[in-house]
Design an enzyme around this catalytic site. Structure first.
Site, mmCIF file in Angstrom:
data_model
loop_
_atom_site.group_PDB
_atom_site.id
_atom_site.type_symbol
_atom_site.label_atom_id
_atom_site.label_comp_id
_atom_site.label_asym_id
_atom_site.label_seq_id
_atom_site.Cartn_x
_atom_site.Cartn_y
_atom_site.Cartn_z
ATOM 1 N N THR A 34 0.821 -1.211 0.000
ATOM 2 C CA THR A 34 0.000 0.000 0.000
ATOM 3 C C THR A 34 0.858 1.265 0.000
ATOM 4 O OG1 THR A 34 -1.683 -1.239 1.197
ATOM 5 C CG2 THR A 34 -1.852 1.144 1.275
ATOM 6 N N HIS A 93 -1.598 14.549 4.898
ATOM 7 C CA HIS A 93 -2.831 15.168 5.370
ATOM 8 C C HIS A 93 -2.627 15.847 6.710
ATOM 9 C CE1 HIS A 93 -5.545 13.672 2.315
ATOM 10 N NE2 HIS A 93 -5.038 12.460 2.427
ATOM 11 N N VAL A 99 6.968 -14.346 6.975
ATOM 12 C CA VAL A 99 6.782 -15.103 8.220
ATOM 13 C C VAL A 99 5.640 -16.085 8.004
ATOM 14 C CG1 VAL A 99 6.209 -14.981 10.661
ATOM 15 C CG2 VAL A 99 7.620 -13.201 9.621
ATOM 16 N N LYS A 113 -17.288 9.396 -1.845
ATOM 17 C CA LYS A 113 -16.250 10.355 -1.522
ATOM 18 C C LYS A 113 -15.774 11.165 -2.721
ATOM 19 C CE LYS A 113 -13.097 10.307 1.602
ATOM 20 N NZ LYS A 113 -11.929 9.985 2.424
ATOM 21 N N ILE A 116 -4.961 0.645 9.232
ATOM 22 C CA ILE A 116 -4.414 1.957 8.861
ATOM 23 C C ILE A 116 -4.881 2.193 7.430
ATOM 24 C CG2 ILE A 116 -2.338 3.379 8.862
ATOM 25 C CD1 ILE A 116 -2.870 1.971 11.539
ATOM 26 N N SER A 154 0.592 9.812 6.489
ATOM 27 C CA SER A 154 0.515 11.055 7.270
ATOM 28 C C SER A 154 0.759 10.804 8.752
ATOM 29 C CB SER A 154 -0.866 11.705 7.095
ATOM 30 O OG SER A 154 -1.153 11.905 5.740
ATOM 31 N N CYS A 173 12.953 11.752 -19.834
ATOM 32 C CA CYS A 173 11.673 12.338 -19.423
ATOM 33 C C CYS A 173 11.752 12.850 -17.994
ATOM 34 C CB CYS A 173 10.553 11.312 -19.524
ATOM 35 S SG CYS A 173 10.374 10.577 -21.157
ATOM 36 N N CYS A 194 7.672 8.440 -21.420
ATOM 37 C CA CYS A 194 7.987 7.412 -22.435
ATOM 38 C C CYS A 194 7.964 6.016 -21.829
ATOM 39 C CB CYS A 194 9.308 7.709 -23.135
ATOM 40 S SG CYS A 194 10.767 6.929 -22.418
#
Lengths: 472, 408
Positions: free
Chosen positions: A55, A64, A187, A264, A349, A355, A416, A451
């Site tokens: 994530t 935030h 684990v 949202k 979380i 944040s 780029c 690219c």
């Protein structure tokens, strides 16, 4: 201190720790870093081959303020503190942050009516600097907004940040301060015991007195290894589009949707790399590996983005990706100390982990103390200064002194994103070298531009093989 | 470090090298070409197949041979060609910031010729959904990967894979298939949304009117989901997918200078002499419109020299021309502006047109109408000679190029 990726884990006293943190996402890395301030033997163990590979690598990259958190929750407090702590740490460690501020844009009467309530909520969360903007004031600040924007709430302090550098900075500082980082080390079993828990991993067994679960999406599955079944993580997928740098001038603030009964909505935000991001979708799924994008998701985002900033759709799309948030069905974090097991779970979380990360780490230290861990005296962490990936700060390709000293920083390989050979070499020579091209991109931006490797892919690959061999 | 040159050419591909050669030979003074790659020559360097004209003895040239010859010609006429040097932005109207291993420079010129070329759109820009596995590339990356690893052998297979799907039915797709074959990679299929491909692909099956709808696999690509003309989705197993064609000009410097893009080409608008809207800034080659053969780009490079020499000699700049637009099933036309001098037009159809009637009109009155003898195709431009643009009124309205098909 060591970083391992292959081979059997150390054995004997080398494999005995005071604390093992499982999961090297932004939260796990922050916890390991906080523990590294104390005279403890600490290991950070990760199933993937790199830090921040779940994530933490695929989110909206926003620091935030916590203005819209549910007042009184743990999340509200930790995001507020985390925002302050990370803002300060970013300056020290060279993490690119741009405090652009956010605008919550109201597109209908219902949303406009919600703005004062949001301002009030922000106040209850300790944010007293929000301001209501009329349609005219809003248009002055964001001239490229689509027609129909009625008003906005300005939220100073909301910032864009580099999530990759943040996670890597935590991990690097932890490793430099004595933490062992074991990557590619899933684990598989936990044999609880006293005084040692035994962690059976793919690469051998570790023994630890205390254990922290920072497994993000897999926090419920890890809890189950210790027979805890307190919550279930339902992955919530967020698909995102990253537009070409030519779009950057179209957007000056983080444009947030006003939350409402119809969901949202999506945000449009600059990135520290000089692009514009559009997203995320919010899809509740069962599959914790479903990080693919869908035709419907992308079409929906483009439709919504085209209403917010119509000119966005004239620009090319540089990248498309999806990340999974660790939702648990409860509107707060699920952090718990299990003193009998000398075990702390950091779960749920959902979308504010970046944040809150530094404040979460301090909170977890408290929970570990509740489990009987004696932290001992504090000592300063080894300093870190990360390579800058942000457009708002000097990059190596424009640094005359650096190029004079090391001409490789004058050799642009990824045109780029203006990434030089020197930066690629440095990434492989760093404390936590990349495991592959994706890790290299997160450390340097190489191959991350418009690219996508058309011009540079072959050479970057060859350089990775050359430097990567030296690193291992 | 600040320097002054007479002409700065950005990009040492066919167009840039041809412009530099001609300008240096014509006594334009210090002509300097900046190339960000480590070698000059542009895209042909990676095209190991014939189709690049012939040398002076009539032997066919392949891409690398063509590139070497173009570089030699530029150097012989006295142009400076610098490689591994990147122009990173503008420091003034005719002044560029440059990064090189030797340090930073600011180079001011009397004329700047942009010849920065084009690239194929990658998977993300095509909005192909799915996972983000390894094994997804463009023809350009494929050719360079093989070029760096050598054909065949374990090195290239490690970097590529064993079984590929090639997306696109234009001529560049054939080069992708050939390059894969030479590297020992089997092509499972060529997939194109076109109703028919530009040509056959030997034993490789070609799926027309078929779209790639999803990439599959974690870590490494395991297949692509395609939807055929019958609307049915199926999976082609492969560990490599090559997205070919779908060119877009590499227009970063042009846009950074504030040059307007033509909507059809996404390249900067120029007049027939390759002048942009900014005095002293010129644009040539595939920067103007995605991809044309090297010889076409080189011809534009040679042709821009006249207008550059006019500028250097202080001759007055002609008044801006009238815009040129397309109507009907035409994707784009260049140049985007027409002045009093008749110049040829390049026109690209949207789809295959059957013996179309092409028209050039201004303010509603036809300048020329003519039925084409052949059937133009979307992967090749139609060149309309200067006679098509004679009689344009430089004070009139936009010139419109249209195409009509008649049922025979």
């Amino acid at each position: 201190m060591s970083v391992t990726r292959t081979g059997p884990l150390p054995s004997g006293p080398e494999a005995e720790y005071d604390v093992v943190v499982v999961g090297a996402g932004v939260v796990g890395c922050a916890i390991a870093r906080a523990l590294a301030r104390h005279p403890l033997r600490v290991a950070l163990v990760e199933a993937a081959s790199d830090v921040g590979d779940g994530t933490s690598k695929a989110n909206t990259a926003i620091l935030h303020t916590g203005f819209d958190a549910a007042p009184g929750t743990l999340e509200a407090r930790l995001v507020r503190e985390g925002h302050r702590l990370l803002g300060a740490f970013a300056g020290e460690a060279g993490i690119p942050v741009e405090p652009l501020g956010a605008l919550l844009v109201a597109w209908d009467e219902q949303q406009r009516a919600a703005l004062p309530r949001l301002a009030e909520k922000a106040e209850r969360n300790g944010h007293r600097t929000t301001r209501l903007l009329s349609a005219d004031e809003l248009r002055l600040r964001e001239p490229h907004l689509g027609p129909g924007a009625l008003a906005a709430l300005a939220v100073p302090g909301e910032s864009v940040i580099c999530p990759w550098t943040t996670t890597l900075a935590y991990a690097t500082q932890a490793v430099r301060s004595g933490v062992d980082l074991h990557l590619d080390c899933r684990v598989e079993k936990v044999r609880t015991g006293d005084p040692w828990h035994r962690l059976v991993t793919r690469r051998g067994v570790l023994r630890t007195r205390h254990l922290v679960n920072a497994c993000g999406l897999h926090a419920d599955a890890f809890d189950a290894l210790l027979d805890r079944r307190d919550f279930t993580v339902t992955p919530r997928r967020g698909q995102l589009l990253v537009f070409d740098k030519f779009a950057r001038d179209l957007v000056r603030h983080i444009l947030l949707p006003v939350p409402g009964p119809l969901g949202k909505g999506v945000l449009v935000s600059p990135t520290v790399y000089g692009n514009v991001m559009l997203g995320p979708t919010a899809e509740d799924l069962d599959d914790k590996t479903a990080t693919g994008t869908t035709a419907e998701g992308l079409a929906g985002l483009r439709e919504q983005g085209g209403r917010i900033v119509p000119a966005l759709l004239d620009e090319e799309v540089t990248a498309v990706y999806a990340g999974l948030r660790a939702a648990t069905g409860q509107e707060d974090y699920r952090c718990a100390a299990h003193p009998a097991l000398r075990y702390v779970t950091v779960g749920g979380i959902r979308s504010t982990g970046l944040s809150a990360s530094l404040a979460l780490a301090e909170h977890v230290l408290g929970l570990l103390a509740d489990c009987g861990l004696e932290l001992g005296p504090e000592r300063p962490l080894a300093p870190v200064r990360m390579p800058n990936l942000g457009e708002a700060f000097p990059r190596p390709y424009r640094d005359a002194e650096l190029i004079a000293r090391e001409p490789e920083f004058g050799m642009i390989v990824c045109h780029c994103e203006r990434v030089t050979r020197g930066e690629i070499r440095a990434a492989y020579a760093s404390d936590i070298p990349p495991a592959g091209p994706d890790g290299l991109r997160r450390r340097t931006r190489a191959r991350g531009g418009r690219c996508q490797g058309h011009f540079c892919g072959a050479e970057i690959r060859a350089l990775s093989e050359e430097y990567g061999q030296g690193a291992r | 470090m600040s320097r002054v040159v007479d002409v700065l050419v950005v990009g040492a591909g066919p167009a840039g090298l041809a412009a530099a050669a001609r300008l240096a030979a014509a006594g334009a003074g210090r002509v300097e070409v900046l190339e960000r790659e480590r070698a000059a020559g542009g895209v042909p360097r990676h095209c190991g197949h014939p189709g690049f004209g012939a040398d002076h003895r009539g032997r066919p040239l392949d891409g690398p041979g063509y590139a070497r010859r173009a570089l030699r010609a530029a150097l012989r006429s006295g142009a400076a060609v610098r490689t591994g040097v990147s122009a990173t932005g503008w420091a003034g109207p005719l002044s560029l910031d440059v990064t090189a291993p030797t340090g930073l420079e600011r180079i001011r010129a009397k004329a700047v010729v942009l010849a920065t070329g084009a690239r194929e759109r990658p998977r993300s820009a095509r909005l192909v959904p799915g996972t983000r596995p390894a094994g997804v590339l463009t023809t350009g990356e494929l050719q360079q990967t093989v070029g760096l690893s050598g054909s065949g052998g374990e090195a290239v297979r490690g970097r590529l894979g064993r079984r590929a799907v090639v997306v696109g039915g234009e001529p560049v797709a054939r080069h992708a298939v050939r390059t894969l074959r030479a590297a020992g990679v089997e092509t499972a299929a060529v997939v194109t949304e076109l109703p028919c491909a530009a040509h056959g692909f030997g034993a490789v099956p070609v799926l027309t009117r078929t779209a790639v709808v999803e990439l599959l696999g974690r870590g490494r690509l395991t297949g692509v989901a395609v939807r055929g003309r019958d609307g049915v989705t199926s999976v082609l197993r492969c560990d490599t997918v090559v997205f070919t064609g779908d060119w877009i000009p590499d227009h970063e410097l042009a846009r950074a200078r504030g040059l307007a893009l033509a909507p059809g080409t996404r390249g900067p608008v120029t007049d027939g002499a390759y002048r942009t809207a900014e005095p002293g800034v010129f644009a040539v080659g595939n920067l103007l419109r995605g991809v044309e053969p090297a010889q076409v780009a080189a011809a534009e490079g040679r042709a821009v020299a006249d207008a550059v020499l006019d500028l250097l000699a202080g001759r007055p700049r002609p008044t801006a021309g009238v815009p040129v637009l397309t109507a009907g099933p035409l994707r784009w036309v260049t140049p985007g502006l027409l002045g009093p001098t008749a110049v040829p037009l390049l026109v690209r159809p949207d789809r295959r047109l059957v013996r179309p009637l092409l028209t050039v009109t201004q303010d509603g009155s036809p300048l020329r109408r003519e039925r084409l003898r052949g059937d133009p195709v979307p992967w090749r431009s139609v060149r309309l000679g200067p006679e098509w643009t004679s009689g344009v009124d430089p004070a009139g309205g936009p010139v419109v190029v249209g195409a009509e098909e008649y049922a025979s």
